[in-house]
Design an enzyme around this catalytic site. Structure first.
Site: not given
Ligand code: FAD
Length: 300
Positions: A15, A17, A109, A219, A269
């Site tokens: 896939s 991105e 973030d 980065f 990916h």
């Molecule tokens: P989550 O899965 O909700 O949490 C991330 C980590 O934080 C968890 O693994 C956990 O260890 C910790 N955490 C969070 N809450 C808790 C809690 N209550 N208790 C304990 N630990 C906790 N960013 C963008 O802005 N736009 C995008 O399109 C984008 N695409 C991405 C695509 C991929 C494949 C990846 C890997 C990252 C992407 N990101 C993107 C970055 C991402 O938004 C950031 O890394 C962000 O800081 C965390 O989002 P998440 O969905 O991984 O968070």
């Protein structure tokens, strides 16, 4: 390694991105890249979404065009940071209206960037696990989520990351796409722990072909990705030789994928950075057939 391998016959699934363009020049670049990469027939492609809605309009328009003007099955990324539940549902409605049925569901973030304190919006979804559940309750969508083989920078430890991944899987995620990494041993250790925790969804390695090592290092620090010293050695002395740099970059990514295939992983990916030549060079090295190869084969 620069010769073709037999991995094409081993059924690698890929896939791509992309990110939404923010200028006319970037727009042209994206759609030229999409045209070039079409012949690789990826399983799906995804378009990123700026945390806090910062790219809402360009993401929506790129996704709309991807769905209606290309053969790609298209996923839209979606973040919930800094948004009320109603805001997030409005964006979901807009994406559904463009034809989106696949999401990459993320927290995003914090507005101060990676490392600044994350505060859930009081009226919003606190994390990606809650967002996955909200999407699952809305419809039978295909939902990808993030995973961090080298630990999310904010995370207490890998166990906390895996707990979150399990919550996302339990709430209905179909697969996890990882942050990019270069240390396959770290990925394998993480993958073993994920499986031991009872998470059964595919964990798909995110592969970053290196367009520019200096920029990537900046980065990578923010993403928590470790840059091994052997990468510096591979690129050493090539500052003035763009062709050789591109060859090394394609070799490095293809070798990483080949090694992961040997470890039993078959889905990847690729972070395209909206550029096609390096991605195509990687896939060529893996002997993955292009659509044109199939047509030529049928005509012969
Ligand atoms: P989550 O899965 O909700 O949490 C991330 C980590 O934080 C968890 O693994 C956990 O260890 C910790 N955490 C969070 N809450 C808790 C809690 N209550 N208790 C304990 N630990 C906790 N960013 C963008 O802005 N736009 C995008 O399109 C984008 N695409 C991405 C695509 C991929 C494949 C990846 C890997 C990252 C992407 N990101 C993107 C970055 C991402 O938004 C950031 O890394 C962000 O800081 C965390 O989002 P998440 O969905 O991984 O968070």
């Amino acid at each position: 390694m620069s010769s073709k391998t037999e991995n094409g016959q081993r059924g690698i699934r890929i896939s791509f991105e992309f990110f939404p363009p923010k200028s006319e020049e970037a727009e042209t670049q994206l759609w030229n890249t999409v045209a070039d990469l079409t012949e690789w027939e990826p399983d799906f492609v995804s378009v990123t979404y700026g945390a806090g809605g910062s790219t809402k309009t360009p993401t929506l328009s790129a996704v709309r065009r991807m769905i209606h003007e290309t053969p790609f099955t298209t996923a839209s990324h979606l973040t919930c940071v800094g948004a009320t539940r109603e805001d997030t549902h409005r964006v979901i409605d807009d994406l559904l209206a463009t034809g989106v049925r696949r999401f990459v569901a993320l927290r995003g973030d914090p507005p101060g960037g990676v490392g600044s304190a994350y505060q859930p919006h009081p009226g919003g979804y606190a994390n990606a696990a809650e967002l996955v559940l909200a999407l699952r309750e809305r419809g039978d969508f295909d939902i990808s989520v993030s995973a961090y083989p080298e630990k999310h920078p904010e995370s207490r430890d890998t166990a906390a990351d895996i707990d979150m991944l399990k919550r996302k899987a339990d709430n209905g995620a179909n697969r996890a796409l990882t942050q990019f990494f270069f240390d396959n041993d770290a990925f394998e250790r993480y993958h073993d722990r994920v499986r031991a925790a009872g998470v059964k969804i595919p964990v798909v390695p995110g592969i970053m072909p290196i367009q520019n090592l200096t920029q990537l290092k900046r980065f990578a620090g923010a993403c928590g990705t470790h840059i091994p010293s052997w990468l510096d050695e591979r690129f050493e002395g090539l500052d003035e030789d763009a062709d050789k740099r591109a060859d090394v970059a394609a070799d490095v990514a293809a070798e990483q994928i080949e090694d992961l295939v040997r470890r039993g992983i078959h889905e990847f990916h690729l972070y395209t950075m909206n550029r096609s030549p390096l991605v195509s060079a990687v896939l060529d090295r893996l002997n993955i057939p292009r659509k044109t190869d199939a047509r030529e084969g049928a005509a012969a």
